[in-house]
Scaffold this motif. Structure first.
Motif, PDB file in Angstrom:
ATOM      1  N   MET A   5       1.242  -1.452  -0.170  1.00  0.00           N
ATOM      2  CA  MET A   5      -0.238  -0.099  -0.217  1.00  0.00           C
ATOM      3  C   MET A   5       0.448   0.781   0.236  1.00  0.00           C
ATOM      4  O   MET A   5       1.699   1.498   0.494  1.00  0.00           O
ATOM      5  CB  MET A   5      -0.709  -0.520   0.918  1.00  0.00           C
ATOM      6  N   LEU A   6       0.022   2.302  -0.664  1.00  0.00           N
ATOM      7  CA  LEU A   6       1.067   3.988  -0.869  1.00  0.00           C
ATOM      8  C   LEU A   6       0.092   4.727  -0.225  1.00  0.00           C
ATOM      9  O   LEU A   6      -0.687   4.538  -0.080  1.00  0.00           O
ATOM     10  CB  LEU A   6       1.241   4.361  -2.378  1.00  0.00           C
ATOM     11  N   GLU A   7       1.017   4.076   1.294  1.00  0.00           N
ATOM     12  CA  GLU A   7       0.302   5.623   2.473  1.00  0.00           C
ATOM     13  C   GLU A   7      -0.148   6.994   1.871  1.00  0.00           C
ATOM     14  O   GLU A   7       1.238   7.571   1.330  1.00  0.00           O
ATOM     15  CB  GLU A   7       0.983   5.440   3.335  1.00  0.00           C
ATOM     16  N   GLY A   8      -1.158   7.827   2.245  1.00  0.00           N
ATOM     17  CA  GLY A   8      -1.243   8.557   1.845  1.00  0.00           C
ATOM     18  C   GLY A   8      -0.050   9.655   2.934  1.00  0.00           C
ATOM     19  O   GLY A   8       0.054   9.043   3.667  1.00  0.00           O
ATOM     20  N   LEU A   9       0.237  11.054   2.258  1.00  0.00           N
ATOM     21  CA  LEU A   9       0.605  11.564   2.547  1.00  0.00           C
ATOM     22  C   LEU A   9       0.271  12.592   3.755  1.00  0.00           C
ATOM     23  O   LEU A   9       0.590  13.347   3.740  1.00  0.00           O
ATOM     24  CB  LEU A   9       1.654  12.205   2.793  1.00  0.00           C
ATOM     25  N   MET A  10      -1.210  12.537   4.410  1.00  0.00           N
ATOM     26  CA  MET A  10      -2.146  13.776   5.258  1.00  0.00           C
ATOM     27  C   MET A  10      -1.627  13.262   6.685  1.00  0.00           C
ATOM     28  O   MET A  10      -1.011  12.674   7.111  1.00  0.00           O
ATOM     29  CB  MET A  10      -2.991  13.613   4.609  1.00  0.00           C
ATOM     30  N   GLN A  11      -1.843  14.461   7.233  1.00  0.00           N
ATOM     31  CA  GLN A  11      -1.530  14.481   8.754  1.00  0.00           C
ATOM     32  C   GLN A  11      -2.702  13.576   9.805  1.00  0.00           C
ATOM     33  O   GLN A  11      -4.022  13.973   8.700  1.00  0.00           O
ATOM     34  CB  GLN A  11      -1.719  16.404   9.157  1.00  0.00           C
ATOM     35  N   ASP A  12      -2.510  13.015  10.423  1.00  0.00           N
ATOM     36  CA  ASP A  12      -3.771  12.772  11.172  1.00  0.00           C
ATOM     37  C   ASP A  12      -3.729  12.945  12.351  1.00  0.00           C
ATOM     38  O   ASP A  12      -3.473  12.563  13.593  1.00  0.00           O
ATOM     39  CB  ASP A  12      -3.066  11.198  11.797  1.00  0.00           C
ATOM     40  N   TYR A  13      -4.375  14.595  12.194  1.00  0.00           N
ATOM     41  CA  TYR A  13      -5.310  15.156  12.965  1.00  0.00           C
ATOM     42  C   TYR A  13      -6.634  15.028  13.455  1.00  0.00           C
ATOM     43  O   TYR A  13      -7.022  14.207  12.657  1.00  0.00           O
ATOM     44  CB  TYR A  13      -5.504  16.272  12.497  1.00  0.00           C
ATOM     45  N   PRO A  14      -5.940  14.898  15.171  1.00  0.00           N
ATOM     46  CA  PRO A  14      -6.877  13.976  15.518  1.00  0.00           C
ATOM     47  C   PRO A  14      -8.398  14.592  15.616  1.00  0.00           C
ATOM     48  O   PRO A  14      -8.086  15.896  16.042  1.00  0.00           O
ATOM     49  CB  PRO A  14      -6.684  13.723  16.794  1.00  0.00           C
TER      50      PRO A  14
END
Ligand code: AMP
Length: 557
Positions: free
Chosen positions: A1-10
């Motif tokens: 899987m190519l992981e998306g590069l977006m923030q994991d903002y809670p």
């Protein structure tokens, strides 16, 4: 899987606090009090929330502890809505109208550590307090000094305002919280078995309130003033307070003054644009407004649900007062809003409004919000088509739909296979617009065919002399069940059962016509203001249902 590069903002309620503090500090919350109204800005409220967070820590409230509230809709209750989840604890809103035994069960089941109670409700909670051992502290909320005699009614009770004063000012360092952590707990007002806890996560609350800002849903925005009549103990007041914190809508809260007269006065003085509550409260308000020439014109976008909203109620509000009521469907287990019914044509279009089709469409429960998936399941487990005719039990899934009850394996079958079986029977048209025909336990099966009690009630309530109508099944030797219609007539009305049959004749199938009416003084209501048909069925079986008039079923079945 190519992981998306977006923030994991809670997705946590801290963001709501941030919005109130930094984006909408001038938005206002106004509470009705015995002396008038009290208003605070969101900025001021955030400062108090910081104090409250410190006070909670001082009381020893730790991560995941349950903090109960026993309160009406008011500013302090809203402060708890924010502070409790933001310190990592769980806000447990107790329904102040439940019977003592139910409250004792619920407090014990939730293991509430602290309960915050309005001073006006101390006398209701005091007898219950003697029967629960898990609660370490009671905190009494009220204006000014709390009378020591009131405090003495609850063991070790403290004053909310004193606690806030002692907590000191300045920002509070909120802990970071996982978005999947529990934020709030609400027990269902279910009619069978023990109440069941629905445990909302930060993530589910955030997503639900964000979705409710959409214009195809509640459509709340920074220019709105939302009058929150639906209790804050009924499924988080349908998410309206959370949504307002995100978008900066003003909040208007009626506290315990829920009768038509104070509400009408509050609407005239505070000019809310949105109001949310169950149909029975809207109906009381309409009667009062008609009789007293109340100006309700500020209300342009109301949300109604909790039970089917009568067509006539929406029509009367819109045509006589310019007030638009939109219907939503959901349940405590669905946070609660799952579907929303927006008009099929622009509401300004007078020609459209004159059509029956328009009002038929308005009376539907609407389409699922984005992220909510819905299906209808038939008696044998088969999926029913969305064809406007086939009925089945509604099942839903989505990120703000419960996956289980809190600490309670009973009822687990409702959550099989990742879908929540709601117990509501409905059909849906080709565009997934829902029409509830009944609660599964309210259905009437006559001669093997379903009769929709919801639709019958809707049609009976369209009679100008009928204030309330509730249809229940009456056992019948030949047809298994026949509809019995309990009605409340306008004062002074002499309309007869036969006249009601004639009113219904052009509106429903012949075999749906009730063969019996019961003229009663009031339809009994549940703790959240819905018609309580369980009580009517009990009266019928005990033969204590008043005002019964047979009209016979000849020629109709
Ligand atoms: P509660 O969990 O107390 O909010 O009750 C949820 C139940 O209320 C649902 O399962 C439905 O039976 C009923 N309900 C809610 N909204 C509607 C609506 N718009 N029309 C018909 N029934 C509704």
């Amino acid at each position: 899987m190519l992981e998306g590069l977006m923030q994991d903002y809670p997705l946590t309620l801290h963001h709501m606090l941030h919005r109130m503090r930094d984006v909408h500090p001038d938005s206002k919350l106004t509470t009705l009090t015995a002396q008038g109204t009290r208003t605070a800005s969101f900025g001021e409220i955030c400062e108090r929330v910081d104090r409250l967070a410190r006070a909670l820590r001082a009381l020893g409230v730790a991560d995941a502890d349950r903090v109960g509230t026993f309160a009406w809709n008011n500013q302090r209750h809203f402060e708890l809505y924010m502070a409790v989840p933001c310190v990592g604890a769980v806000l447990h809103t107790l329904n102040v109208r439940l019977f003592a035994e139910q409250l004792v069960y619920i407090i014990g089941h939730a293991q509430d550590r602290v309960i915050f109670v309005d001073d006006s409700l101390v006398d209701v909670l005091a007898p219950i307090a003697a029967q629960v051992s898990c609660v370490r502290n009671y905190v009494v909320m009220g204006d000014g000094e709390i009378d020591p005699q009131t405090l003495a009614k609850l063991p070790g009770a403290l004053s909310y305002e004193h606690l806030l004063e002692q907590a000191g000012e300045g920002p509070f360092e909120y802990p970071s919280v996982d978005e999947r952590q529990a934020a709030a707990l609400c027990y269902t007002s279910g009619t069978t078995g023990n109440p069941k806890g629905v445990l909302y996560s930060h993530r589910s609350v955030c997503l639900h309130s964000t979705a409710s800002l959409m214009s195809d849903a509640l459509g709340l925005s920074s220019t709105d003033r939302a009058l929150v009549v639906v209790p804050m103990f009924h499924a988080n007041a349908w998410g309206i307070p959370h949504a307002a914190s995100l978008c900066g809508a003003d909040l208007v809260m009626p506290d315990r003054f829920l009768q038509a007269q104070p509400l009408a006065k509050l609407i005239e003085s505070e000019r809310p644009t949105i109001m949310g509550c169950v149909p029975t409260i809207f109906a009381d308000l309409l009667r009062y407004a008609d009789q007293n020439d109340v100006d309700l014109s500020s209300l342009t976008n109301c949300a109604c649900g909790g039970s089917a909203v009568p067509r006539q109620l929406m029509k009367d509000f819109q045509q006589r007062h310019g007030v638009r009521i939109y219907q939503a469907w959901g349940m405590t287990e669905t946070s609660p809003v799952a579907t929303y019914s927006r008009p099929p044509a622009p509401p300004e279009d007078a020609e459209a409004q004159a059509q029956d089709d328009y009002w038929d469409a308005r009376a539907r429960q609407g389409t699922p919000l984005p992220w909510v998936q819905m299906r209808l399941v038939g008696d044998n487990g088969q999926q029913m088509p969305f064809d406007g005719l086939s009925t089945g039990e509604i099942e839903v899934r989505g990120p703000w739909i419960a996956a289980a009850y809190y600490n309670d394996p009973t009822g687990a079958e409702k959550f099989d296979g990742g879908w929540l079986a709601t117990g509501d029977i409905a059909c849906a048209d080709e565009r997934a617009s829902l029409q509830i025909t009944d609660r599964a336990k309210d259905v009437i099966k006559s001669g093997g065919e379903w009769i929709s009690s919801v639709e019958l009630e809707n049609q009976v309530m369209a009679h100008p002399d009928v204030i309330e109508a509730a249809v229940i099944a009456k056992p019948d030797q030949k047809w298994a069940e026949r509809p019995l219609c309990c009605v409340v007539l306008r004062e002074g009305s002499t309309v007869s059962a036969q006249q009601l049959v004639e009113h219904l004749r052009p509106r429903v199938a012949k075999w749906w016509l009730p063969d019996e009416f019961a003229f009663i003084e009031e339809v009994p209501k549940t703790s959240v203001g819905k018609f309580d048909k369980k009580v009517l069925r009990a009266r019928l079986s005990e033969d204590t249902l008043q005002g019964r008039v047979q009209v016979g079923s000849e020629g109709r079945v």
